[in-house]
Design a protein around this motif. Structure first.
Motif, PDB file in Angstrom:
ATOM      1  N   UNK A  89       0.840  -1.200   0.000  1.00 38.71           N
ATOM      2  CA  UNK A  89       0.000   0.000   0.000  1.00 38.71           C
ATOM      3  C   UNK A  89       0.874   1.249   0.000  1.00 38.71           C
ATOM      4  N   UNK A  90       0.315   2.310  -0.554  1.00 37.18           N
ATOM      5  CA  UNK A  90       0.936   3.628  -0.511  1.00 37.18           C
ATOM      6  C   UNK A  90      -0.127   4.630  -0.113  1.00 37.18           C
ATOM      7  N   UNK A  91       0.126   5.372   0.966  1.00 32.81           N
ATOM      8  CA  UNK A  91      -0.776   6.417   1.429  1.00 32.81           C
ATOM      9  C   UNK A  91      -0.179   7.768   1.091  1.00 32.81           C
ATOM     10  N   UNK A  92      -0.966   8.589   0.408  1.00 31.49           N
ATOM     11  CA  UNK A  92      -0.537   9.948   0.085  1.00 31.49           C
ATOM     12  C   UNK A  92      -1.007  10.856   1.217  1.00 31.49           C
ATOM     13  N   UNK A  93      -0.072  11.318   2.025  1.00 27.29           N
ATOM     14  CA  UNK A  93      -0.426  12.167   3.168  1.00 27.29           C
ATOM     15  C   UNK A  93       0.808  12.853   3.723  1.00 27.29           C
ATOM     16  N   UNK A  94       0.600  14.019   4.273  1.00 29.63           N
ATOM     17  CA  UNK A  94       1.626  14.701   5.049  1.00 29.63           C
ATOM     18  C   UNK A  94       1.283  14.690   6.518  1.00 29.63           C
ATOM     19  N   UNK A  95       0.271  13.873   6.888  1.00 24.91           N
ATOM     20  CA  UNK A  95      -0.151  13.742   8.280  1.00 24.91           C
ATOM     21  C   UNK A  95      -0.582  15.098   8.838  1.00 24.91           C
ATOM     22  N   UNK A  96       0.120  15.604   9.866  1.00 29.70           N
ATOM     23  CA  UNK A  96      -0.300  16.817  10.569  1.00 29.70           C
ATOM     24  C   UNK A  96       0.411  18.072  10.081  1.00 29.70           C
ATOM     25  N   UNK A  97       1.351  17.941   9.142  1.00 30.98           N
ATOM     26  CA  UNK A  97       2.111  19.128   8.744  1.00 30.98           C
ATOM     27  C   UNK A  97       1.295  19.977   7.767  1.00 30.98           C
ATOM     28  N   UNK A  98       1.678  21.250   7.551  1.00 34.34           N
ATOM     29  CA  UNK A  98       0.853  22.166   6.756  1.00 34.34           C
ATOM     30  C   UNK A  98       0.591  21.701   5.320  1.00 34.34           C
ATOM     31  N   UNK A 171      -9.476  12.751   7.452  1.00 34.15           N
ATOM     32  CA  UNK A 171     -10.063  11.751   6.552  1.00 34.15           C
ATOM     33  C   UNK A 171     -11.037  10.832   7.303  1.00 34.15           C
ATOM     34  N   UNK A 172     -10.968  10.832   8.637  1.00 26.17           N
ATOM     35  CA  UNK A 172     -11.856   9.978   9.429  1.00 26.17           C
ATOM     36  C   UNK A 172     -13.082  10.727   9.937  1.00 26.17           C
ATOM     37  N   UNK A 173     -13.341  11.935   9.439  1.00 20.59           N
ATOM     38  CA  UNK A 173     -14.397  12.759  10.036  1.00 20.59           C
ATOM     39  C   UNK A 173     -15.772  12.126   9.929  1.00 20.59           C
ATOM     40  N   UNK A 174     -16.096  11.475   8.839  1.00 24.77           N
ATOM     41  CA  UNK A 174     -17.395  10.811   8.720  1.00 24.77           C
ATOM     42  C   UNK A 174     -17.384   9.439   9.381  1.00 24.77           C
ATOM     43  N   UNK A 175     -16.256   8.754   9.316  1.00 25.41           N
ATOM     44  CA  UNK A 175     -16.131   7.438   9.948  1.00 25.41           C
ATOM     45  C   UNK A 175     -16.292   7.545  11.458  1.00 25.41           C
ATOM     46  N   UNK A 224     -15.107  15.045  23.641  1.00 27.48           N
ATOM     47  CA  UNK A 224     -14.837  15.537  22.288  1.00 27.48           C
ATOM     48  C   UNK A 224     -13.719  14.685  21.706  1.00 27.48           C
ATOM     49  N   UNK A 225     -13.891  14.241  20.455  1.00 25.61           N
ATOM     50  CA  UNK A 225     -12.878  13.404  19.820  1.00 25.61           C
ATOM     51  C   UNK A 225     -12.491  13.982  18.464  1.00 25.61           C
ATOM     52  N   UNK A 226     -11.292  13.617  18.013  1.00 21.29           N
ATOM     53  CA  UNK A 226     -10.842  14.001  16.684  1.00 21.29           C
ATOM     54  C   UNK A 226      -9.600  13.180  16.341  1.00 21.29           C
ATOM     55  N   UNK A 227      -8.992  13.497  15.194  1.00 19.01           N
ATOM     56  CA  UNK A 227      -7.738  12.858  14.771  1.00 19.01           C
ATOM     57  C   UNK A 227      -6.901  13.902  14.045  1.00 19.01           C
ATOM     58  N   UNK A 228      -5.688  13.512  13.690  1.00 18.70           N
ATOM     59  CA  UNK A 228      -4.899  14.349  12.806  1.00 18.70           C
ATOM     60  C   UNK A 228      -5.389  14.146  11.368  1.00 18.70           C
ATOM     61  N   UNK A 229      -4.686  14.724  10.403  1.00 18.73           N
ATOM     62  CA  UNK A 229      -5.170  14.733   9.023  1.00 18.73           C
ATOM     63  C   UNK A 229      -5.387  13.375   8.410  1.00 18.73           C
ATOM     64  N   UNK A 230      -4.474  12.407   8.639  1.00 25.28           N
ATOM     65  CA  UNK A 230      -4.626  11.094   8.011  1.00 25.28           C
ATOM     66  C   UNK A 230      -5.138  10.038   8.978  1.00 25.28           C
ATOM     67  N   UNK A 231      -5.499  10.469  10.185  1.00 24.83           N
ATOM     68  CA  UNK A 231      -6.210   9.612  11.145  1.00 24.83           C
ATOM     69  C   UNK A 231      -5.394   8.434  11.650  1.00 24.83           C
TER      70      UNK A 231
END
Length: 465
Positions: A89-98, A171-175, A224-231
Motif C-alpha cells: 500500500x501507498x498512502x498519500x499524506x503529510x499527516x499533521x504538517x501544513x 479523513x476519518x471525520x465521517x467514519x 470531544x474526539x478528533x484525529x490528525x489529518x490522516x487519522x
C-alpha cells in the motif's frame, strides 16, 4: 524543505514533490520490497493529494502491477485493507504538517515498512520495472475499518454519551460519526472544514483549545474526539475539558484489551512503570517512531509468538499485536498506528465502569505529560544544539539550571533529562519537518505544561540569538 525519506515515509514541500520524484520512490518501493499481487493507494484531503495519488497509481501500473484505488481513507483503514488482501500500500499524506507539504507512506503486505526497507528503497532509487500495464480497480477500505470496531465493541459500548466529533479536514471525520453512533452514542459533528487544517494532536494551539470550552457548552458534550489529518493519531478531550495525552490513551487502551507486553518510545508517560494502576509483564522503550515500536513488538513476538503485545506512541497512535478480546468480539492484530482504538477503548472502559472518563483517568498514577514545538527551526540547527548539550556536561547543567540538579540523562532519541525532583524535560528535533519538539513530565499537569512553555521560550531565544 527538500523531500526527505525516513520514519514517516517521504515528506517534502508540494512544489518539490514532482511527478518524477514520486514515480521514482514508488518504483523503488516496488523494486526493493514485497507487495503481493497489488498495491492499494489511499490519500488524505490536502489539495495536492489527488494529483499525487494519480502519479502513484500510474507508477504502479506502469511497473506492471495492479493498483487498487481506495480514494480518501484513513491511513489505518488503508493498512487494514492491504493487510487483509496480502498486498502492499501507498498512502498519500503529510499527516499533521501544513498543506504546502505532502508525502508518501509505504506498506508491505505484513504492515508498515521497516528501517531496513527504508534503506533498500533509498538504494533502489533510479531503478525501473516494466511489463504489461497493471489493472486498476477500486475498493471501499473504510467499510471494513468501520466494521472492525462496530463488531468488536457492540451497540451499547458508548450508550448514552454525547460525543462531539471535531471533523476539520480529517479523513476519518465521517467514519468517527458513523462508528460512535453505531456504538450507541449521540454524535455531534463540529467544525467541518473544506480547507485543510494541519491539526497536530500532540501540539494543539491555544486558539483551538479555547474553542473546546464553547463546544462543550453549546452541545452539552460528554467528550470531544478528533484525529490528525490522516487519522493515525487520536485526540480526546474528556468531560473535565482536558486534552488526554496520547500516551495515557495508549496505556489505558492496552490495559483494557489485556495486553501484557508494552512497546513504547522513551518519550511516553512513565506511569506504566509506577506502582498502582498497571501491572504489565514487560515494558520495552524505543526510539520515537512507529518503525522502532514495530521492531520491538516483532522481537517480543519472535521470543514468544503468544505474547499479548501492544505498542503506542506519545501521539496516541496505537498498534495491536495480538488477538484481543473487546466488549462484543475479537480484534485481530493491526500493527500500524491507529486512531479509533485508543479513542473507543478508554471511552468504553469508562462507560462499562459507569463513570465519566475523567474519573477513570484520575485514578491513574499521578504522572502528567505535556508537549509542544517550535516551528521554523531546521533540523540541522536543532541537532547541532542537542549534540552540544549532550557532549558538554557544563553547558547542559547551565541550560537546565532553572529546574535543578540533573539525576539522569537519556540519549535514546534526542536528549531526555530527569531531574532530582523527578521532573523530566525531553528535547528532540523533528525528523521530517523543520520543528523542535519539547516533551515534559511531572507530578502535576501544571508543572508539566510550565516546563514545556519555559523551555520552548528558552530554545527560541537561544536558537535565534
Amino acid at each position: 524543505m527538500a523531500p526527505k525519506f525516513g520514519t514517516s515515509g517521504l515528506r517534502g514541500l508540494v512544489v518539490e514533490l514532482t511527478e518524477e520524484l514520486v514515480r521514482d520512490y514508488v518504483t523503488a518501493f516496488l523494486c526493493a520490497c514485497p507487495y503481493g499481487d497489488a498495491v492499494h493507494v489511499g490519500r488524505d484531503l490536502r489539495p495536492s493529494s489527488p494529483q499525487i495519488a494519480e502519479w502513484v497509481i500510474a507508477a504502479v501500473r506502469d511497473a506492471g502491477v495492479d493498483a487498487v484505488d481506495c480514494g480518501v481513507v484513513p491511513t489505518p483503514a488503508l493498512a487494514l485493507s492491504s493487510l487483509e488482501a496480502g498486498a502492499g500500500a501507498v498512502m498519500v499524506t503529510g499527516s499533521h504538517i501544513p498543506a504546502d507539504r505532502n508525502g508518501l507512506k509505504f506498506y508491505v503486505p505484513t504492515g508498515e515498512i521497516s528501517k531496513e526497507d527504508e534503506v533498500r528503497i533509498n538504494a533502489a532509487l533510479g531503478g525501473a520495472l516494466s511489463g504489461a500495464p497493471g489493472a486498476l480497480s477500486t475498493a471501499d477500505a473504510g467499510a471494513a475499518y468501520v466494521a472492525r470496531y462496530t463488531q468488536a465493541f457492540g451497540r451499547e459500548a458508548l450508550a448514552g454519551l454525547r460525543v462531539g466529533v471535531y471533523q476539520h479536514s480529517s479523513v476519518a471525520r465521517d467514519i468517527m460519526v458513523e462508528v460512535v453512533e453505531a456504538l450507541g452514542a449521540t454524535a455531534l459533528p463540529i467544525a467541518r472544514s473544506d480547507t485543510f487544517i494541519p491539526v497536530d494532536t500532540e501540539a494543539l494551539d491555544p486558539e483551538t483549545k479555547r474553542l473546546f470550552a464553547g463546544w462543550f457548552a453549546d452541545h452539552r458534550l460528554d467528550v470531544l474526539i478528533s484525529t490528525d489529518g490522516d487519522a493515525d493519531r487520536p485526540m480526546v478531550v474528556d468531560d473535565a475539558q482536558q486534552v488526554v495525552p496520547g500516551d495515557v490513551l495508549g496505556a489505558v487502551t492496552a490495559r483494557a484489551l489485556g495486553a501484557r507486553v508494552i512497546c513504547t518510545p522513551v518519550s511516553s508517560n512513565t506511569m506504566i512503570e509506577a506502582e498502582g494502576g498497571f501491572a504489565f509483564d514487560a515494558i520495552h522503550r524505543t526510539k520515537i517512531g512507529s518503525p522502532f515500536v514495530i521492531a520491538a513488538m516483532e522481537e517480543a513476538l519472535r521470543d514468544n509468538p503468544a505474547a499479548r503485545v501492544a505498542g503506542y506512541e506519545a501521539n496516541g497512535g496505537f498498534l495491536l499485536g495480538f488477538n484481543a478480546d473487546a466488549p462484543a468480539g475479537k480484534l485481530a492484530p493491526l500493527m500500524t498506528r491507529d486512531c479509533l482504538l485508543p479513542i473507543l477503548a478508554p471511552l468504553g472502559a469508562a462507560r462499562a465502569a459507569d463513570k465519566p472518563l475523567s474519573a477513570l483517568l484520575d485514578a491513574l498514577p499521578p504522572r502528567f505529560t505535556a508537549a509542544d514545538r517550535i516551528q521554523g527551526i531546521e533540523s540541522e540547527i536543532s541537532k547541532t544544539f542537542i549534540a552540544s548539550l549532550s557532549s558538554d556536561a557544563a553547558a547542559r547543567a547551565a541550560f537546565f539550571a532553572d529546574t535543578g540538579d540533573i539525576a539522569e540523562v537519556d540519549e535514546t532519541d534526542g536528549l531526555r533529562v530527569t531531574f532530582a525532583t523527578g521532573d523530566v524535560v525531553h528535547l528532540r528535533p523533528s525528523g521530517n519537518a523543520p520543528e523542535f519538539r519539547c516533551y515534559a513530565e511531572a507530578s502535576t499537569r501544571e508543572t508539566a505544561s510550565a516546563l514545556v512553555e519555559s523551555y520552548l521560550a528558552k530554545l527560541g531565544e537561544t536558537l535565534s540569538a
